[in-house]
Enzyme design. Structure first.
Site, PDB file in Angstrom:
ATOM      1  N   GLY A  12      -2.851 -61.745 -17.383  1.00  0.00           N
ATOM      2  CA  GLY A  12      -3.312 -61.340 -18.718  1.00  0.00           C
ATOM      3  C   GLY A  12      -4.489 -60.378 -18.622  1.00  0.00           C
ATOM      4  N   ASP A  14      -7.799 -60.668 -19.457  1.00  0.00           N
ATOM      5  CA  ASP A  14      -9.036 -61.163 -18.844  1.00  0.00           C
ATOM      6  C   ASP A  14      -8.805 -61.555 -17.383  1.00  0.00           C
ATOM      7  N   ASP A  59       3.128 -73.279 -13.630  1.00  0.00           N
ATOM      8  CA  ASP A  59       3.082 -73.153 -15.080  1.00  0.00           C
ATOM      9  C   ASP A  59       2.142 -74.230 -15.622  1.00  0.00           C
ATOM     10  N   LEU A  81      -7.590 -69.441 -17.909  1.00  0.00           N
ATOM     11  CA  LEU A  81      -7.406 -68.385 -18.911  1.00  0.00           C
ATOM     12  C   LEU A  81      -5.981 -68.365 -19.460  1.00  0.00           C
ATOM     13  N   ALA A  83      -2.751 -69.094 -21.508  1.00  0.00           N
ATOM     14  CA  ALA A  83      -2.528 -69.617 -22.866  1.00  0.00           C
ATOM     15  C   ALA A  83      -1.477 -68.784 -23.574  1.00  0.00           C
ATOM     16  N   GLN A  84      -0.844 -69.376 -24.593  1.00  0.00           N
ATOM     17  CA  GLN A  84      -0.162 -68.563 -25.608  1.00  0.00           C
ATOM     18  C   GLN A  84      -1.324 -68.136 -26.503  1.00  0.00           C
ATOM     19  N   SER A  85      -1.726 -66.868 -26.404  1.00  0.00           N
ATOM     20  CA  SER A  85      -3.032 -66.470 -26.936  1.00  0.00           C
ATOM     21  C   SER A  85      -2.961 -65.695 -28.244  1.00  0.00           C
ATOM     22  N   THR A 126     -12.737 -70.148 -27.715  1.00  0.00           N
ATOM     23  CA  THR A 126     -12.580 -68.949 -28.552  1.00  0.00           C
ATOM     24  C   THR A 126     -13.313 -69.051 -29.886  1.00  0.00           C
ATOM     25  N   GLU A 128     -11.990 -68.392 -32.512  1.00  0.00           N
ATOM     26  CA  GLU A 128     -11.001 -68.935 -33.469  1.00  0.00           C
ATOM     27  C   GLU A 128     -11.306 -70.406 -33.781  1.00  0.00           C
ATOM     28  N   TYR A 150      -2.923 -72.062 -33.025  1.00  0.00           N
ATOM     29  CA  TYR A 150      -3.645 -71.609 -31.829  1.00  0.00           C
ATOM     30  C   TYR A 150      -5.063 -72.186 -31.819  1.00  0.00           C
ATOM     31  N   LYS A 154      -6.668 -74.824 -29.142  1.00  0.00           N
ATOM     32  CA  LYS A 154      -7.876 -74.486 -28.381  1.00  0.00           C
ATOM     33  C   LYS A 154      -8.983 -75.520 -28.606  1.00  0.00           C
ATOM     34  N   ARG A 185      -5.424 -54.722 -23.164  1.00  0.00           N
ATOM     35  CA  ARG A 185      -5.138 -55.676 -24.234  1.00  0.00           C
ATOM     36  C   ARG A 185      -3.652 -55.632 -24.598  1.00  0.00           C
TER      37      ARG A 185
HETATM   38  P1  NDP Z   1      -3.466 -62.762 -22.515  1.00  0.00           P
HETATM   39  O1  NDP Z   1      -2.515 -63.131 -23.576  1.00  0.00           O
HETATM   40  O2  NDP Z   1      -3.594 -61.314 -22.134  1.00  0.00           O
HETATM   41  O3  NDP Z   1      -3.113 -63.575 -21.180  1.00  0.00           O
HETATM   42  C1  NDP Z   1      -2.612 -64.879 -21.221  1.00  0.00           C
HETATM   43  C2  NDP Z   1      -2.190 -65.295 -19.828  1.00  0.00           C
HETATM   44  O4  NDP Z   1      -1.711 -66.659 -19.880  1.00  0.00           O
HETATM   45  C3  NDP Z   1      -1.051 -64.465 -19.219  1.00  0.00           C
HETATM   46  O5  NDP Z   1      -1.309 -64.262 -17.859  1.00  0.00           O
HETATM   47  C4  NDP Z   1       0.153 -65.364 -19.392  1.00  0.00           C
HETATM   48  O6  NDP Z   1       1.177 -65.149 -18.439  1.00  0.00           O
HETATM   49  C5  NDP Z   1      -0.502 -66.728 -19.143  1.00  0.00           C
HETATM   50  N1  NDP Z   1       0.301 -67.854 -19.601  1.00  0.00           N
HETATM   51  C6  NDP Z   1       0.837 -68.048 -20.825  1.00  0.00           C
HETATM   52  N2  NDP Z   1       1.499 -69.225 -20.860  1.00  0.00           N
HETATM   53  C7  NDP Z   1       1.393 -69.776 -19.630  1.00  0.00           C
HETATM   54  C8  NDP Z   1       1.870 -70.961 -19.045  1.00  0.00           C
HETATM   55  N3  NDP Z   1       2.601 -71.833 -19.737  1.00  0.00           N
HETATM   56  N4  NDP Z   1       1.569 -71.204 -17.745  1.00  0.00           N
HETATM   57  C9  NDP Z   1       0.834 -70.331 -17.034  1.00  0.00           C
HETATM   58  N5  NDP Z   1       0.340 -69.184 -17.531  1.00  0.00           N
HETATM   59  C10 NDP Z   1       0.622 -68.905 -18.820  1.00  0.00           C
HETATM   60  O7  NDP Z   1      -4.901 -63.328 -22.949  1.00  0.00           O
HETATM   61  P2  NDP Z   1      -6.371 -62.756 -22.648  1.00  0.00           P
HETATM   62  O8  NDP Z   1      -6.457 -62.329 -21.246  1.00  0.00           O
HETATM   63  O9  NDP Z   1      -6.749 -61.826 -23.750  1.00  0.00           O
HETATM   64  O10 NDP Z   1      -7.255 -64.061 -22.867  1.00  0.00           O
HETATM   65  C11 NDP Z   1      -7.531 -64.961 -21.800  1.00  0.00           C
HETATM   66  C12 NDP Z   1      -7.836 -66.324 -22.370  1.00  0.00           C
HETATM   67  O11 NDP Z   1      -8.966 -66.252 -23.211  1.00  0.00           O
HETATM   68  C13 NDP Z   1      -6.715 -66.931 -23.214  1.00  0.00           C
HETATM   69  O12 NDP Z   1      -6.736 -68.323 -23.008  1.00  0.00           O
HETATM   70  C14 NDP Z   1      -7.138 -66.595 -24.627  1.00  0.00           C
HETATM   71  O13 NDP Z   1      -6.575 -67.515 -25.547  1.00  0.00           O
HETATM   72  C15 NDP Z   1      -8.641 -66.710 -24.516  1.00  0.00           C
HETATM   73  N6  NDP Z   1      -9.423 -65.911 -25.433  1.00  0.00           N
HETATM   74  C16 NDP Z   1      -9.166 -64.574 -25.548  1.00  0.00           C
HETATM   75  C17 NDP Z   1      -9.930 -63.809 -26.397  1.00  0.00           C
HETATM   76  C18 NDP Z   1      -9.712 -62.344 -26.516  1.00  0.00           C
HETATM   77  O14 NDP Z   1     -10.245 -61.741 -27.464  1.00  0.00           O
HETATM   78  N7  NDP Z   1      -9.007 -61.712 -25.594  1.00  0.00           N
HETATM   79  C19 NDP Z   1     -11.006 -64.409 -27.225  1.00  0.00           C
HETATM   80  C20 NDP Z   1     -11.247 -65.809 -26.917  1.00  0.00           C
HETATM   81  C21 NDP Z   1     -10.471 -66.518 -26.080  1.00  0.00           C
HETATM   82  P3  NDP Z   1       2.347 -64.060 -18.685  1.00  0.00           P
HETATM   83  O15 NDP Z   1       1.757 -62.731 -18.319  1.00  0.00           O
HETATM   84  O16 NDP Z   1       3.411 -64.505 -17.761  1.00  0.00           O
HETATM   85  O17 NDP Z   1       2.719 -64.149 -20.132  1.00  0.00           O
HETATM   86  P1  GDP Z   2      -7.244 -62.516 -33.527  1.00  0.00           P
HETATM   87  O1  GDP Z   2      -8.617 -62.403 -34.087  1.00  0.00           O
HETATM   88  O2  GDP Z   2      -7.180 -63.273 -32.242  1.00  0.00           O
HETATM   89  O3  GDP Z   2      -6.232 -62.992 -34.512  1.00  0.00           O
HETATM   90  O4  GDP Z   2      -6.866 -61.001 -33.076  1.00  0.00           O
HETATM   91  P2  GDP Z   2      -5.886 -59.921 -33.709  1.00  0.00           P
HETATM   92  O5  GDP Z   2      -6.246 -58.630 -33.066  1.00  0.00           O
HETATM   93  O6  GDP Z   2      -4.475 -60.351 -33.608  1.00  0.00           O
HETATM   94  O7  GDP Z   2      -6.251 -59.885 -35.254  1.00  0.00           O
HETATM   95  C1  GDP Z   2      -7.546 -59.565 -35.706  1.00  0.00           C
HETATM   96  C2  GDP Z   2      -7.533 -59.408 -37.229  1.00  0.00           C
HETATM   97  O8  GDP Z   2      -6.796 -58.256 -37.575  1.00  0.00           O
HETATM   98  C3  GDP Z   2      -6.871 -60.579 -37.984  1.00  0.00           C
HETATM   99  O9  GDP Z   2      -7.701 -60.949 -39.047  1.00  0.00           O
HETATM  100  C4  GDP Z   2      -5.587 -59.995 -38.496  1.00  0.00           C
HETATM  101  O10 GDP Z   2      -5.146 -60.549 -39.747  1.00  0.00           O
HETATM  102  C5  GDP Z   2      -5.985 -58.545 -38.700  1.00  0.00           C
HETATM  103  N1  GDP Z   2      -4.847 -57.639 -38.728  1.00  0.00           N
HETATM  104  C6  GDP Z   2      -4.548 -56.770 -39.726  1.00  0.00           C
HETATM  105  N2  GDP Z   2      -3.406 -56.123 -39.458  1.00  0.00           N
HETATM  106  C7  GDP Z   2      -2.955 -56.602 -38.268  1.00  0.00           C
HETATM  107  C8  GDP Z   2      -1.799 -56.299 -37.488  1.00  0.00           C
HETATM  108  O11 GDP Z   2      -0.959 -55.491 -37.826  1.00  0.00           O
HETATM  109  N3  GDP Z   2      -1.681 -56.984 -36.289  1.00  0.00           N
HETATM  110  C9  GDP Z   2      -2.610 -57.890 -35.884  1.00  0.00           C
HETATM  111  N4  GDP Z   2      -2.457 -58.505 -34.694  1.00  0.00           N
HETATM  112  N5  GDP Z   2      -3.695 -58.207 -36.623  1.00  0.00           N
HETATM  113  C10 GDP Z   2      -3.869 -57.562 -37.801  1.00  0.00           C
END
Ligand code: NDP
Ligand code: GDP
Length: 323
Positions: A12, A14, A59, A81, A83-85, A126, A128, A150, A154, A185
């Site tokens: 992912g 991060d 997994d 890190l 997650a279904q994010s 997070t 969230e 989500y 979390k 991202r």
């Molecule tokens: P991503 O969605 O980019 O990455 C998620 C990662 O989790 C991927 O590598 C994915 O693998 C893996 N994954 C999903 N399901 C499973 C599973 N069942 N078993 C093993 N691995 C799994 O997220 P980010 O890098 O943006 O975020 C990292 C973490 O931080 C997440 O937990 C997210 O919820 C949290 N977070 C992120 C924020 C943000 O703004 N980015 C803010 C706050 C928290 P695959 O590539 O195979 O799908």
């Molecule tokens: P989140 O804060 O983890 O939900 O990150 P997102 O980037 O998915 O969304 C941030 C904000 O953007 C949320 O309040 C959404 O409702 C808003 N948003 C508005 N339009 C969109 C869109 O087309 N896609 C996404 N992902 N978010 C949107």
């Protein structure tokens, strides 16, 4: 001897930046790799580090595979890190989200307790969790009010980490990270959706950008800055939880304006509001107070929203023009 780190979610956003940061610090870096039908290592390739990390199949929903991974790499530090994010997907797949994002954390905590209780553990919490925010500026003491499956998953992971710290003495830290973005991202998140569309529109490959609630406000930082805070948390004498944020909030509209203006366009000529992208329950406004992280970790966000948007638009212009 080099320290060893295991990162779940290494494929992912991060995970890739954290792996790069830890490699630069001299760590041996391992990553848990979930099996997918097509390769998921493009981010590690983008950063040029795919050959420098060791990937172990596993997994988060399969505790046996986590136990095997821990036995194989005997890590000093574990960064959870994975997650279904994506918030929007969590309404369509709440059970999967609970299993991966919530139970996944408990699976790994329990595996750590049984296999390597002295390893340090980082949980990706997070903003969230604050959801329908109970305070204008959110800090470590602000009450939680998650607004999506989500967020609820979390919350379970967050409290499980604190509970394992208090019950079993696990060195577990939760980083309550506000939104952070980068050229790596996922394209479904709003910032990347916008910068990708800006690049396509500028290069004549797209005519409009359909968005949902553009009045939502977020505290957006750069992922490359935020992963450094994760590492710093595990270097402290005592485990604790920290808000990681920039301390500035902006609307999706503001972010669009910045991205379109950077390439000389007016967002109002291209953005179309499409209710399809509205959330079932919205998180209207997030703004974090990073004072504790600044004080204790000596960490501060280095990248402004303007710099972040430029970095992302430039990367997408490059990508789209290569396609
Ligand atoms: P991503 O969605 O980019 O990455 C998620 C990662 O989790 C991927 O590598 C994915 O693998 C893996 N994954 C999903 N399901 C499973 C599973 N069942 N078993 C093993 N691995 C799994 O997220 P980010 O890098 O943006 O975020 C990292 C973490 O931080 C997440 O937990 C997210 O919820 C949290 N977070 C992120 C924020 C943000 O703004 N980015 C803010 C706050 C928290 P695959 O590539 O195979 O799908
Ligand atoms: P989140 O804060 O983890 O939900 O990150 P997102 O980037 O998915 O969304 C941030 C904000 O953007 C949320 O309040 C959404 O409702 C808003 N948003 C508005 N339009 C969109 C869109 O087309 N896609 C996404 N992902 N978010 C949107």
């Amino acid at each position: 001897m080099a320290k060893k780190a295991l990162i779940t979610g290494i494929t992912g956003q991060d995970g890739a930046y954290l792996a790069q940061h830890l490699l630069n610090l001299g760590y041996d870096v391992y990553g848990l790799l979930a099996r997918r039908s097509t390769p998921t290592t493009w981010r590690l390739e983008y950063l040029g580090i795919l050959d420098n990390v060791r990937l172990i199949d596993g997994d988060l929903t399969d505790m046996a595979s986590i136990v095997r991974a821990l036995l194989e790499c005997t890590p000093d530090e574990i960064y959870n890190l994975g997650a279904q994010s994506f918030v929007a997907t969590s309404w369509a797949q709440p059970i999967l989200t609970a299993n991966a994002t919530g139970m996944g954390a408990l699976n790994i905590l329990e595996a750590v307790r049984q296999v390597c209780p002295d390893a340090k553990f980082y949980q990706a919490s997070t903003s969230e969790l604050f959801g329908k925010a109970q305070e204008t500026i959110q800090s470590e003491t602000t009450p939680f009010y998650p607004r999506s499956p989500y967020g609820v998953a979390k919350l379970f992971a967050h409290w499980s980490t604190i509970n394992y710290r208090e019950s079993f003495g696990i060195f577990g830290c939760c980083g309550i990270l506000f939104n952070h973005e980068s050229p790596l991202r996922g394209i479904e998140f709003v910032t990347r959706k916008v910068t990708d569309a800006v690049a396509r529109i500028k290069l004549g490959k797209q005519n409009e950008l359909r968005l949902g609630n553009i009045d939502a406000m977020r505290d957006w930082g750069f992922s490359g800055d935020y992963v450094k805070a994760m590492h710093l948390m595990l270097q402290q004498e005592k485990p604790d939880d920290y808000v990681i944020a920039t301390g500035r909030t902006a609307s999706v509209r503001d972010m669009c304006k910045l991205a379109f203006e950077y390439v000389g366009l007016d967002y109002q000529d291209y953005v179309v509001i499409d209710p399809k992208f509205y959330r079932q329950a919205e998180v209207d406004r997030l703004l974090g107070n990073p004072a504790k992280a600044e004080r204790v970790l000596n960490w501060k966000a280095q990248t402004t929203l303007e710099e972040l948007v430029k970095m992302m638009v430039d990367a997408d212009l490059e990508r789209v023009s290569r396609q």
